[in-house]
Scaffold this motif. Structure first.
Motif: not given
Lengths: 451, 264
Positions: A403-405, A409-411, A419-420, A423-425
């Motif tokens: 999850l944190p990774v 990656t998404w950021v 980005v949305e 934030n959901g993650a």
């Protein structure tokens, strides 16, 4: 005795006075206390504000990722395109790529728009097709290949809308921004408005966010946490299995059996030091030992769990030792006094009493491990993983992410849709952590005993 | 006082424990110096003396509880029925089942009353089945004069009892392993006078079955319950003899000062 009155003691600062009058010194002491309380309140208020600010931001930006724009319309699965030979042979059908399925989806949409007499606003069919997610063709292909009998029928397809359309429904994309955007035009947005009015386009709960694997830059709407959730779950299972027995056994030995000498002291100091080593250092260690020397597969949950275990062990050892030390010595005396052996004393009396502390410490240690990203980056769990890891035990060796990774990656991707999603993650990760902390509290309550 | 002298004439033929030239060191600190003492069977022996005189330390040597303190070193000879308890072949865990101990503060396990008493027999495998264990628990609680108070709530937590009851529970727990000697380290110092009286009465009854050694700060208590008294001062065994003689006709001036309240 007689000279007691004759010899005056050291002069007292405040002479005898009515107790109704507050002395200046007392006033100063009271003022100091009031000030200290105020500092404390300010400190608490500040931290609560920060926490609230963080949560509000995350929930404001992240909640929308649980909902997703979808297009719902009938699609005719034309045999001519999807199974040119007409023999329903999967191997031959597989030769039809997603391009073919894209055409089927686009044709279906065009037909539906025509049937409902929706004005295309001068858009070409190709531009209309851009409203459909690039992911939709792949999903449809997988569905048809799994069930070739569908060919020739007309199904009610529910497919993701393109990421920009999703953004438009959520207010992230506007008519102004669309003018500057090569991926979407204001005309397409107007069409989306009309389709929405006709019921072709809508927004709904997004289960795929929890099950889908990550998706490429071009289709943020399809990106999900499936692999990351599984990866984090596998990590937790492995870390718990590796850390808890080792950590608890080490603590019991150090606390109850180890002779008190220089070596034990050195071990104690170093265990505490290990707890303070930056996590990225453990990542390098994992990379060089577990992957380069031992040859374990990169990006696998097993290597990730080994690295996080190394990090979590000191925390667990410290927490366990503290709770073992907190057991009153009288209980040990009592057990030894009736002829219990050292081990019986520990396992029958000390451990049950230390259990709540051990459990809380362990779960909090695991929760901290769950939030780690830096060491996982170094062992390759940051890779783009498109396939879910299989079921354990083999699944522990499959590439996965955590999850944190995944958030990281998404950021780092450019499309604001990601980005949305990050934030959901974060919301999902926080929910995970809150659940673990609640579990810690519950277990503590359950095992707590008085003596 | 008259009764006391009558009691003290009860002579025990055998010595249960014999200690010769016992030295105890805590690191550099020489805590017990040259202690020779004979503890008779089927009698109560009291150790008295001011705080820090080493009486508790010496008591803890008798069942090797001092082994748990790493810096503690014991020299000299302590024999239980002629066998050296500090011999290499002796397992201290086994010894402690024969030489039971009751501590200053009541320390029942945070388990049920039943489990507290049953713990010793269970770990030593003294009973073959549940019925036998029930019997042992009942008889020990009866010997500890606690049965009537707890027989209806054997499965209530032992920590829920009053201080005096807890201490009697600890005594029941100690005698459940079938010891020959019972060591008591100030067993009444945390109890109120009524509970103290009950425990003292109990000690007097236990004398028929065990050799009891009691450390106490209260000279009245020593006088009430013991047949032999040892006076410790600054690590030395100053005087040891029949309780009546120690209290009425002490030989050593230090003993006299202590029992008359001038030192201690």
């Amino acid at each position: 005795m007689t000279d007691l009155s004759a010899q005056p003691g050291p002069a007292l600062v405040s002479p005898a006075q009515s107790i109704y009058v507050t002395s200046p010194a007392m006033k100063r002491r009271n003022a100091a206390e009031t000030r200290f309380r105020a500092y404390g309140l300010v400190a608490i208020a500040l931290s609560l504000t920060m926490l609230a600010l963080m949560l509000v931001t995350i929930f404001r930006d992240g909640t929308s990722s649980f909902f997703q724009a979808r297009l719902g319309y009938p699609v005719e699965l034309s045999e001519k395109v999807l199974d040119p030979k007409g023999n329903r042979n999967r191997d031959e059908m597989a030769k039809v790529t997603t391009v073919g399925y894209g055409k089927v989806l686009a044709a279906g949409l065009m037909a539906e728009l025509e049937r409902q007499k929706i004005d295309l606003g001068g858009l070409k069919p190709k531009e209309v097709a851009e409203l459909i997610s690039k992911d939709a063709a792949g999903s449809l292909r997988a569905m048809v290949l799994a069930d070739p009998a569908l060919i020739g029928s007309t199904i009610d397809a529910s497919v993701f809308a393109a990421g920009r359309i999703d953004g438009y429904l959520k207010g992230r994309v506007t008519l102004e921004s669309a003018k500057l955007d090569s991926n979407i035009s204001p005309e397409q947005l107007h069409l989306a408005d009309r389709m929405r009015a006709a019921g072709l386009l809508g927004s709904g709960w997004n289960w795929e966010f929890f099950t889908n694997p990550d998706a490429s830059d071009q289709r943020p709407e399809a990106a999900g946490l499936g692999v990351a959730l599984l990866g984090s779950l596998y990590l937790m299972i492995l870390v718990a299995v590796m850390c808890v027995p080792v950590g608890v056994a080490a603590s019991i030995y150090l606390e109850e059996f180890a002779p008190k000498n220089t070596l034990t002291d050195a071990i104690e100091v170093n265990v505490s030091n290990l707890a303070a080593v930056p996590s990225i250092v453990y990542g390098i260690l994992g990379l060089s030992i577990f992957i380069n020397v031992l040859g374990l597969p990169q990006s696998s949950s097993l290597v990730g769990a080994l690295v996080i275990s190394l990090m979590t062990l000191p925390t667990i050892i410290i927490a366990t030792r503290a709770s073992i030390r907190a057991v009153p010595p009288s209980i040990r005396d009592a057990a030894l006094g009736v002829g219990a052996s050292k081990m019986q004393t520990v396992f029958h009396h000390v451990l049950p009493l230390a259990m709540p502390g051990i459990l809380t410490g362990t779960i909090l240690g695991l929760a901290a491990g769950l939030g780690q990203s830096a060491p996982l980056l170094l062992i390759g769990m940051v890779a783009f993983v498109d396939n879910h890891p299989s079921v354990p035990v083999e699944g522990f060796l499959d590439p996965a992410t955590a999850l944190p990774v995944q958030i990281y990656t998404w950021v780092t991707r450019s499309d604001p849709a990601f980005v949305e999603r990050s934030n959901g993650a974060i919301i999902v990760l926080l929910a995970f952590l809150v659940t673990m902390n609640l579990l810690a509290i519950l277990l503590r309550r359950k095992f707590e005993r008085r003596w | 006082m008259k009764d006391m002298r009558m009691e003290s004439r009860v002579q025990s033929a055998v010595n249960k424990i014999e200690a010769r030239k016992v030295q105890v060191y805590y690191g550099e600190n020489h805590a017990i110096k040259d202690v020779d003492v004979n503890i008779p069977d089927k009698a109560v022996t009291a150790f008295i003396g001011p705080s820090g005189c080493g009486k508790s330390t010496f008591l803890r040597c008798l069942n090797r509880m001092n082994d748990t303190i790493p810096v503690c070193r014991v020299e000299g000879l302590i024999q239980l029925e002629g066998e050296d308890i500090y011999d290499k072949r002796v397992d201290p865990v086994q010894l402690r089942a024969k030489v039971g101990m009751v501590f200053q503060k009541p320390n029942p396990f945070p388990k049920s009353i039943y489990d507290n008493v049953a713990y010793g027999p269970r770990i030593h495998g003294l009973t073959r089945n549940k019925a036998e264990l029930d019997e042992v628990v009942e008889s020990c609680l009866k010997k500890a004069a606690l049965w009537n108070e707890v027989k209806d709530r054997l499965h209530a937590p032992g920590t829920g009892l009053s201080g005096g009851q807890q201490q009697r529970l600890c005594i029941a727990r100690a005698i459940a392993t079938g010891p020959e000697v019972l060591l008591m380290d100030e067993p009444c110092s945390a109890l109120d006078p009524i509970a103290t009286a009950q425990v003292e009465e109990l000690i007097d009854e236990l004398r028929s079955a065990f050799s009891v050694v009691i450390v106490t700060h209260s000279m009245q208590q020593a006088a009430r319950v013991s047949q032999h008294t040892a006076f410790f001062h600054l690590g030395h065994l100053v005087e040891y003899g029949e309780t009546g003689q120690i209290f009425t006709n002490p030989q050593d001036p230090r003993t006299e000062s202590y029992i008359t309240g001038r030192i201690g």
